[in-house]
Design a protein around this motif. Sequence first.
Motif, PDB file in Angstrom:
ATOM      1  N   ALA A  71       0.863  -1.187   0.000  1.00  0.00           N
ATOM      2  CA  ALA A  71       0.000   0.000   0.000  1.00  0.00           C
ATOM      3  C   ALA A  71       0.898   1.235   0.000  1.00  0.00           C
ATOM      4  O   ALA A  71       1.995   1.201   0.561  1.00  0.00           O
ATOM      5  CB  ALA A  71      -0.900  -0.002   1.226  1.00  0.00           C
ATOM      6  N   PRO A  72       0.443   2.319  -0.612  1.00  0.00           N
ATOM      7  CA  PRO A  72       1.248   3.552  -0.555  1.00  0.00           C
ATOM      8  C   PRO A  72       1.437   3.998   0.888  1.00  0.00           C
ATOM      9  O   PRO A  72       0.565   3.775   1.736  1.00  0.00           O
ATOM     10  CB  PRO A  72       0.399   4.575  -1.322  1.00  0.00           C
ATOM     11  CG  PRO A  72      -0.587   3.777  -2.101  1.00  0.00           C
ATOM     12  CD  PRO A  72      -0.795   2.494  -1.361  1.00  0.00           C
ATOM     13  N   ASP A  73       2.568   4.617   1.151  1.00  0.00           N
ATOM     14  CA  ASP A  73       2.809   5.153   2.487  1.00  0.00           C
ATOM     15  C   ASP A  73       1.809   6.264   2.781  1.00  0.00           C
ATOM     16  O   ASP A  73       1.355   6.968   1.879  1.00  0.00           O
ATOM     17  CB  ASP A  73       4.226   5.736   2.583  1.00  0.00           C
ATOM     18  CG  ASP A  73       5.292   4.650   2.547  1.00  0.00           C
ATOM     19  OD1 ASP A  73       4.980   3.489   2.879  1.00  0.00           O
ATOM     20  OD2 ASP A  73       6.433   4.978   2.183  1.00  0.00           O
ATOM     21  N   PHE A  74       1.470   6.406   4.045  1.00  0.00           N
ATOM     22  CA  PHE A  74       0.646   7.537   4.451  1.00  0.00           C
ATOM     23  C   PHE A  74       1.496   8.798   4.344  1.00  0.00           C
ATOM     24  O   PHE A  74       2.716   8.750   4.447  1.00  0.00           O
ATOM     25  CB  PHE A  74       0.147   7.365   5.886  1.00  0.00           C
ATOM     26  CG  PHE A  74      -0.857   6.252   6.026  1.00  0.00           C
ATOM     27  CD1 PHE A  74      -2.137   6.387   5.518  1.00  0.00           C
ATOM     28  CD2 PHE A  74      -0.522   5.075   6.668  1.00  0.00           C
ATOM     29  CE1 PHE A  74      -3.066   5.358   5.641  1.00  0.00           C
ATOM     30  CE2 PHE A  74      -1.443   4.048   6.804  1.00  0.00           C
ATOM     31  CZ  PHE A  74      -2.715   4.189   6.279  1.00  0.00           C
ATOM     32  N   SER A  75       0.857   9.935   4.160  1.00  0.00           N
ATOM     33  CA  SER A  75       1.586  11.198   4.113  1.00  0.00           C
ATOM     34  C   SER A  75       0.788  12.268   4.844  1.00  0.00           C
ATOM     35  O   SER A  75      -0.388  12.084   5.144  1.00  0.00           O
ATOM     36  CB  SER A  75       1.828  11.638   2.658  1.00  0.00           C
ATOM     37  OG  SER A  75       0.656  12.213   2.109  1.00  0.00           O
TER      38      SER A  75
END
Length: 118
Positions: A71-75
């Motif tokens: 999953a994409p990293d949180f930002s």
Amino acid sequence: MNDQKIIPFLSFTGNAEEALNFYVSVVPRAKITSLVRYEKGQPHGNEGKVLNGTLSLLGQQFMDMPSANPAPDFSWATSFFMHCQSEAEFDAVFSGLAKEGSVMMGPEAVMQFRKVSE
């Protein structure tokens, strides 16, 4: 589920149940409100593993789901503001989240909310 029209959806690489339990351990009054597990013979998942779950954080519902792919990293571009009952509660939640995550933006003063006249 409550009457929210929009429910944020969080995707995690790996174990969704572990992520749900982490938030429950860090945020006061948080609770898991639903867990849907893969059943025997269901495609795309191992029997007993969490397919998706719903978490209530101070009455706000969040759905979560594990991702087979990273999953994409949180930002900081998508973030959540939480009203705390005290400075001690804020410190406990912030340090709990920071311990298991990465701090992208430290505690910042936020101006008081003002209602917009209708």
